[in-house]
Design an enzyme around this catalytic site. Structure first.
Site, PDB file in Angstrom:
ATOM      1  N   HIS A 318       0.826  -1.208   0.000  1.00  0.00           N
ATOM      2  CA  HIS A 318       0.000   0.000   0.000  1.00  0.00           C
ATOM      3  C   HIS A 318       0.858   1.256   0.000  1.00  0.00           C
ATOM      4  O   HIS A 318       2.083   1.205   0.243  1.00  0.00           O
ATOM      5  CB  HIS A 318      -0.952   0.006   1.204  1.00  0.00           C
ATOM      6  CG  HIS A 318      -0.278   0.025   2.537  1.00  0.00           C
ATOM      7  ND1 HIS A 318       0.302   1.157   3.075  1.00  0.00           N
ATOM      8  CD2 HIS A 318      -0.089  -0.958   3.462  1.00  0.00           C
ATOM      9  CE1 HIS A 318       0.803   0.894   4.259  1.00  0.00           C
ATOM     10  NE2 HIS A 318       0.587  -0.390   4.521  1.00  0.00           N
ATOM     11  N   CYS A 336       3.502  -4.673   6.720  1.00  0.00           N
ATOM     12  CA  CYS A 336       3.073  -4.352   5.360  1.00  0.00           C
ATOM     13  C   CYS A 336       4.250  -3.833   4.539  1.00  0.00           C
ATOM     14  O   CYS A 336       5.293  -3.468   5.080  1.00  0.00           O
ATOM     15  CB  CYS A 336       1.969  -3.307   5.388  1.00  0.00           C
ATOM     16  SG  CYS A 336       0.384  -3.940   6.006  1.00  0.00           S
TER      17      CYS A 336
END
Length: 388
Positions: A318, A336
């Site tokens: 992301h 992440c």
């Protein structure tokens, strides 16, 4: 003169006997009666509670079956059960629906062309939703996916008769590939080819499980037929140690992106991951991964852009504008893979569900079934999960 007369009499007598023999030989025999065609079915007229896994059949004796209609309800053109004429009989190629009244009409003919008709009406057993298992299928009808996309069939009620169900499920592709099913549990079964799907492949999933006994009094609720396509090959690699994402499209490097991955306390997992979901914007709350709001590692970030899920445990690719200074330099995230908003938007636009992202040079291993982990084992090991 007497001798000639005697000879003539003898010849006349001989000819008389011969004439009688010819008349006897051409006398027609009595015609043999042709038996009428006899029709039978494996279900009685007005039979109640017929099991939905009954394969309806019809048989002709002294003739053959010429036409069959089997349908539920009042309209012969709707809810039709398909079948095929085999020899002198007929066999249904589909099973029955629960709680329905069926009409069964069979026509036959004998050697003389005389016809007969058999008619049956019967009712199938009624089943509640807790007695039927519904198969959900991924990919979706008409979807275009990445080359690593597994075929996933998920049942809402457990299937005990796995081998029976697996025999009724198949995957066809053009071009053809070698592949196998593997059961993750009695609710979920995956199919993957031996190698990644060929880009541009056209694939059909056929799960003919309607009415199929799943065990424990449960039956398949619906057949599923799904067609999907495979897009171009997008296989990326994240080097956790060097903080770099390399994107390859059709085996050519399209872009190298500086990233940051999990810090020492939240290491990003090593292994082959598949993009499972895409969100142009998503709120990320650590509580959904089991982190208490009082924990020092807790976070709750709204409007995270260009996010793509890789694991069940919450690893995403992301945009992370808050960590641009660390991207390409250090690993500072909670697991992440973060990148600039511009790079994330570009990568999001190039990616599909089913695309492959390989993570290397990490000390933490991806757990089995933490996402679509089908490619983290050899094909032979994956095939050991087949019920066959």
């Amino acid at each position: 003169m007497k001798t000639r007369l005697a000879l003539a009499l003898c010849l006349s007598a001989a000819l008389g006997v011969s004439a009688c023999s010819v008349r006897d030989a051409v006398t027609p025999d009595k015609p043999v009666a042709v038996a009428p065609v006899q029709l039978a079915a494996n279900v009685d007229d007005k039979a109640p509670d017929v099991r939905v896994d009954t394969v309806i059949t019809a048989q002709a004796t002294d003739g053959e079956v010429t036409e069959v209609k089997l349908y539920a309800g009042s309209d012969p053109a709707k809810n039709v059960v398909k079948g095929s004429i085999t020899g002198t009989g007929w066999v249904a190629t589909q099973l029955l629906e629960p709680g329905q009244t069926y009409h069964f009409q069979v026509k036959g003919i004998n050697e003389e062309g005389k016809t007969a008709t058999l008619e049956r009406t019967f009712t199938t057993q009624d089943l509640g939703l807790n007695q039927q298992t519904y198969p959900s299928v991924a990919p979706l009808q008409g979807e275009t996916v990445g080359v690593g996309m597994p075929v996933i069939v998920t049942f809402d009620i457990p299937v005990k008769n796995r081998a029976l169900y697996e025999r009724k499920m198949r995957v066809e592709s053009t071009p053809a590939v070698e592949g196998t099913w593997s059961w993750l549990s009695d609710r979920e079964v995956h199919y993957r080819p031996k190698d990644f799907w060929p880009d541009g492949a056209k694939v059909k999933i056929i799960a003919a499980v309607n009415g199929l006994p799943a065990g424990n009094g449960v039956y398949g609720q619906k057949d599923q037929i799904v067609d999907f396509k495979v897009g171009r090959s997008v296989v990326s690699t994240v080097d956790v140690a060097s903080h770099k994402l390399t994107v390859r499209i059709d085996d050519k490097v399209a872009r190298t992106i500086p990233v940051t991955t999990g810090d020492a306390g939240h290491k990003t997992r090593r292994g082959t991951k598949i993009i499972m979901e895409k969100y142009s914007s998503i709120d990320m709350d650590a509580a959904t991964t089991g982190v208490d709001s009082e924990d020092p590692g807790y976070y709750n970030i709204s409007d995270v852009r260009w996010a793509m899920r890789l694991t069940n445990s919450g690893e995403f690719l992301h945009a992370a504008p808050w960590s641009v200074g660390s991207q390409g330099v250090a690993n500072v995230s909670h697991g992440c893979t973060g990148m600039s908003t511009a790079n994330a938007a570009w990568f999001y636009g190039k990616s599909r569900r089913g695309d492959v992202v390989k993570y290397i040079n990490s000390g933490r291993t991806l757990e089995e079934n933490n996402g679509w982990t089908d490619w983290n084992m050899s094909y032979d090991d994956f095939a050991k999960g087949s019920a066959l």
